[in-house]
Design a protein around this motif. Structure first.
Motif, PDB file in Angstrom:
ATOM      1  N   HIS A   1       0.845  -1.198   0.176  1.00  0.00           N
ATOM      2  CA  HIS A   1       0.044   0.179  -0.113  1.00  0.00           C
ATOM      3  C   HIS A   1       0.942   1.163   0.055  1.00  0.00           C
ATOM      4  CE1 HIS A   1      -3.168  -3.009   1.251  1.00  0.00           C
ATOM      5  NE2 HIS A   1      -3.911  -2.084   0.870  1.00  0.00           N
ATOM      6  N   PHE A   2       2.043   1.115   0.732  1.00  0.00           N
ATOM      7  CA  PHE A   2       2.868   2.327   0.760  1.00  0.00           C
ATOM      8  C   PHE A   2       4.107   2.754   0.105  1.00  0.00           C
ATOM      9  CE2 PHE A   2       0.045   1.862   4.612  1.00  0.00           C
ATOM     10  CZ  PHE A   2      -0.618   3.053   4.499  1.00  0.00           C
ATOM     11  N   GLY A   3       4.504   1.539  -0.533  1.00  0.00           N
ATOM     12  CA  GLY A   3       5.718   1.387  -1.241  1.00  0.00           C
ATOM     13  C   GLY A   3       6.832   1.616  -0.463  1.00  0.00           C
ATOM     14  N   LYS A   4       8.074   1.778  -0.851  1.00  0.00           N
ATOM     15  CA  LYS A   4       9.345   1.889  -0.170  1.00  0.00           C
ATOM     16  C   LYS A   4       9.322   3.381   0.368  1.00  0.00           C
ATOM     17  CE  LYS A   4      11.748  -1.766  -2.412  1.00  0.00           C
ATOM     18  NZ  LYS A   4      13.018  -2.421  -2.971  1.00  0.00           N
TER      19      LYS A   4
ATOM     20  N   ASP B   1       8.676   9.885   3.871  1.00  0.00           N
ATOM     21  CA  ASP B   1       9.525  10.471   2.793  1.00  0.00           C
ATOM     22  C   ASP B   1       9.208   9.362   1.451  1.00  0.00           C
ATOM     23  OD1 ASP B   1      11.002   8.067   3.233  1.00  0.00           O
ATOM     24  OD2 ASP B   1      12.955   9.025   3.270  1.00  0.00           O
ATOM     25  N   GLY B   2       8.387   8.352   1.581  1.00  0.00           N
ATOM     26  CA  GLY B   2       8.197   7.768   0.589  1.00  0.00           C
ATOM     27  C   GLY B   2       7.056   8.118  -0.270  1.00  0.00           C
ATOM     28  N   PRO B   3       6.673   7.449  -1.461  1.00  0.00           N
ATOM     29  CA  PRO B   3       5.563   7.780  -2.344  1.00  0.00           C
ATOM     30  C   PRO B   3       4.379   7.561  -1.619  1.00  0.00           C
ATOM     31  CG  PRO B   3       6.453   5.485  -2.949  1.00  0.00           C
ATOM     32  CD  PRO B   3       7.495   6.064  -1.686  1.00  0.00           C
ATOM     33  N   ILE B   4       3.572   8.582  -2.102  1.00  0.00           N
ATOM     34  CA  ILE B   4       2.189   8.580  -1.392  1.00  0.00           C
ATOM     35  C   ILE B   4       1.143   7.734  -2.341  1.00  0.00           C
ATOM     36  CG2 ILE B   4       0.231  10.146  -0.928  1.00  0.00           C
ATOM     37  CD1 ILE B   4       2.334  12.479  -0.736  1.00  0.00           C
ATOM     38  N   PRO B   5       0.549   6.666  -1.905  1.00  0.00           N
ATOM     39  CA  PRO B   5      -0.213   5.723  -2.457  1.00  0.00           C
ATOM     40  C   PRO B   5      -1.215   6.681  -3.181  1.00  0.00           C
ATOM     41  CG  PRO B   5      -0.903   5.412  -0.250  1.00  0.00           C
ATOM     42  CD  PRO B   5       0.486   6.504  -0.184  1.00  0.00           C
ATOM     43  N   ASP B   6      -1.863   5.928  -4.329  1.00  0.00           N
ATOM     44  CA  ASP B   6      -2.803   6.529  -5.276  1.00  0.00           C
ATOM     45  C   ASP B   6      -4.144   6.051  -4.303  1.00  0.00           C
ATOM     46  OD1 ASP B   6      -4.324   7.829  -7.056  1.00  0.00           O
ATOM     47  OD2 ASP B   6      -4.098   6.281  -8.313  1.00  0.00           O
TER      48      ASP B   6
END
Length: 90
Positions: A47-50, A63-68
């Protein structure tokens, strides 16, 4: 037993020796014998990536990507995940 310290803003400081990291989430339960603190599951990387929680000035930020995902849906999903995790037998 490791001592925990609560400051004047009701923040609790855990000793580093317990292995907790900034941004960890906990469930707190009052019991007859005192207070039980359980670490909640880490966020699902699917859900949240790295990424990680880092300190920027006086606050912690992701500081990681924001989920869509819709913000309201994300909050509801996180709440359901916490409740489900708290209800699991140990």
């Amino acid at each position: 037993m490791a001592p925990l310290i609560m400051d004047d803003r009701r923040r609790i400081t855990f000793p580093e020796s317990l292995g907790f990291s900034p941004g960890d989430s906990f469930a707190v339960e009052k019991t007859e014998g005192g207070v039980l603190i359980k670490r909640l599951a880490s966020p699902d990387p699917e859900h949240f990536g790295k990424g990680s929680v880092v300190r920027k000035g006086r606050i912690l930020v992701w500081d990681g990507p924001i989920p869509d995902i819709d913000a309201v849906e994300a909050v509801n999903q996180a709440r359901e995940d916490r409740i489900r995790h708290m209800m699991e037998p140990e």
